[in-house]
Design a protein around this motif. Structure first.
Motif, PDB file in Angstrom:
ATOM      1  N   PHE A   1      -3.050 -25.042  33.260  1.00 49.70           N
ATOM      2  CA  PHE A   1      -4.218 -25.845  33.585  1.00 49.70           C
ATOM      3  C   PHE A   1      -3.816 -27.092  34.373  1.00 49.70           C
ATOM      4  N   GLU A   2      -2.760 -27.755  33.950  1.00 47.12           N
ATOM      5  CA  GLU A   2      -2.315 -28.953  34.673  1.00 47.12           C
ATOM      6  C   GLU A   2      -1.872 -28.611  36.092  1.00 47.12           C
ATOM      7  N   GLU A   3      -1.224 -27.465  36.271  1.00 47.84           N
ATOM      8  CA  GLU A   3      -0.817 -27.039  37.613  1.00 47.84           C
ATOM      9  C   GLU A   3      -2.038 -26.786  38.495  1.00 47.84           C
ATOM     10  N   ILE A   4      -3.069 -26.191  37.931  1.00 49.97           N
ATOM     11  CA  ILE A   4      -4.299 -25.950  38.689  1.00 49.97           C
ATOM     12  C   ILE A   4      -4.943 -27.266  39.083  1.00 49.97           C
ATOM     13  N   VAL A   5      -5.057 -28.183  38.135  1.00 54.89           N
ATOM     14  CA  VAL A   5      -5.686 -29.482  38.389  1.00 54.89           C
ATOM     15  C   VAL A   5      -4.919 -30.262  39.460  1.00 54.89           C
ATOM     16  N   ARG A   6      -3.588 -30.190  39.428  1.00 63.01           N
ATOM     17  CA  ARG A   6      -2.767 -30.911  40.410  1.00 63.01           C
ATOM     18  C   ARG A   6      -2.716 -30.199  41.764  1.00 63.01           C
ATOM     19  N   GLY A   7      -3.296 -28.999  41.852  1.00 59.46           N
ATOM     20  CA  GLY A   7      -3.274 -28.253  43.107  1.00 59.46           C
ATOM     21  C   GLY A   7      -1.985 -27.488  43.337  1.00 59.46           C
ATOM     22  N   GLU A   8      -1.164 -27.362  42.309  1.00 62.60           N
ATOM     23  CA  GLU A   8       0.104 -26.648  42.429  1.00 62.60           C
ATOM     24  C   GLU A   8      -0.038 -25.157  42.141  1.00 62.60           C
ATOM     25  N   GLN A   9      -1.143 -24.760  41.539  1.00 66.78           N
ATOM     26  CA  GLN A   9      -1.389 -23.354  41.193  1.00 66.78           C
ATOM     27  C   GLN A   9      -2.776 -22.967  41.682  1.00 66.78           C
ATOM     28  N   ASN A  10      -2.842 -21.938  42.477  1.00 68.78           N
ATOM     29  CA  ASN A  10      -4.124 -21.415  42.939  1.00 68.78           C
ATOM     30  C   ASN A  10      -4.785 -20.708  41.759  1.00 68.78           C
ATOM     31  N   PRO A  11      -6.047 -21.046  41.442  1.00 64.94           N
ATOM     32  CA  PRO A  11      -6.718 -20.413  40.308  1.00 64.94           C
ATOM     33  C   PRO A  11      -6.819 -18.888  40.427  1.00 64.94           C
ATOM     34  N   ALA A  12      -7.095 -18.379  41.624  1.00 66.19           N
ATOM     35  CA  ALA A  12      -7.209 -16.927  41.806  1.00 66.19           C
ATOM     36  C   ALA A  12      -5.875 -16.243  41.523  1.00 66.19           C
ATOM     37  N   THR A  13      -4.792 -16.843  41.967  1.00 71.21           N
ATOM     38  CA  THR A  13      -3.473 -16.294  41.695  1.00 71.21           C
ATOM     39  C   THR A  13      -3.172 -16.340  40.203  1.00 71.21           C
TER      40      THR A  13
ATOM     41  N   ALA B   1     -17.636 -18.578  37.752  1.00 71.18           N
ATOM     42  CA  ALA B   1     -16.210 -18.905  37.874  1.00 71.18           C
ATOM     43  C   ALA B   1     -15.837 -19.113  39.351  1.00 71.18           C
ATOM     44  N   LEU B   2     -16.365 -18.272  40.226  1.00 66.44           N
ATOM     45  CA  LEU B   2     -16.067 -18.394  41.648  1.00 66.44           C
ATOM     46  C   LEU B   2     -16.662 -19.664  42.236  1.00 66.44           C
ATOM     47  N   LYS B   3     -17.767 -20.131  41.699  1.00 71.21           N
ATOM     48  CA  LYS B   3     -18.427 -21.348  42.206  1.00 71.21           C
ATOM     49  C   LYS B   3     -17.802 -22.620  41.674  1.00 71.21           C
ATOM     50  N   LEU B   4     -16.983 -22.503  40.665  1.00 71.52           N
ATOM     51  CA  LEU B   4     -16.451 -23.684  39.982  1.00 71.52           C
ATOM     52  C   LEU B   4     -15.751 -24.653  40.933  1.00 71.52           C
TER      53      LEU B   4
END
Length: 102
Positions: A67-79, A95-98
């Motif tokens: 979750f922290e990686e997603i928030v920081r932009g280090e992890q793509n949510p789709a990936t 989920a796609l609109k989030l």
């Protein structure tokens, strides 16, 4: 418990462009492993965030690290979903609109 995650959920209402939320009614719950659950309710431009495990239209589950990686932009949510690091239950369209909403 991660203070970074608590701060993130505490600031969602301040960082949202309410014009993007006009006419939208939806609820999301974020279950962060070993940290907690937060429910984000969107109703016609307004956002309400509460630490809660109450039901929601779309539920997202992840570890604290993911979750922290997603928030920081280090992890793509789709990936993260494809790798099984982020699990989604309920309304997939929400989920796609989030990303656009928050």
């Amino acid at each position: 418990m991660s203070e970074h995650i608590r701060k993130f959920f505490g600031s969602i209402g301040e960082n949202v462009d309410s014009s993007l939320l006009a006419g939208v009614t939806a609820s999301y719950r974020f279950d962060i492993e070993n940290v907690g659950s937060w429910r984000v309710a969107i109703a016609d431009g307004g956002v309400e965030v509460a630490e809660s495990d109450e039901g929601a239209d779309c539920v997202l589950r992840a570890s604290e690290q993911t979750f922290e990686e997603i928030v920081r932009g280090e992890q793509n949510p789709a990936t993260a979903v494809m790798l099984g690091r982020l699990k989604i239950e309920g309304d997939m369209v929400l989920a796609l609109k989030l990303k656009d909403l928050l």
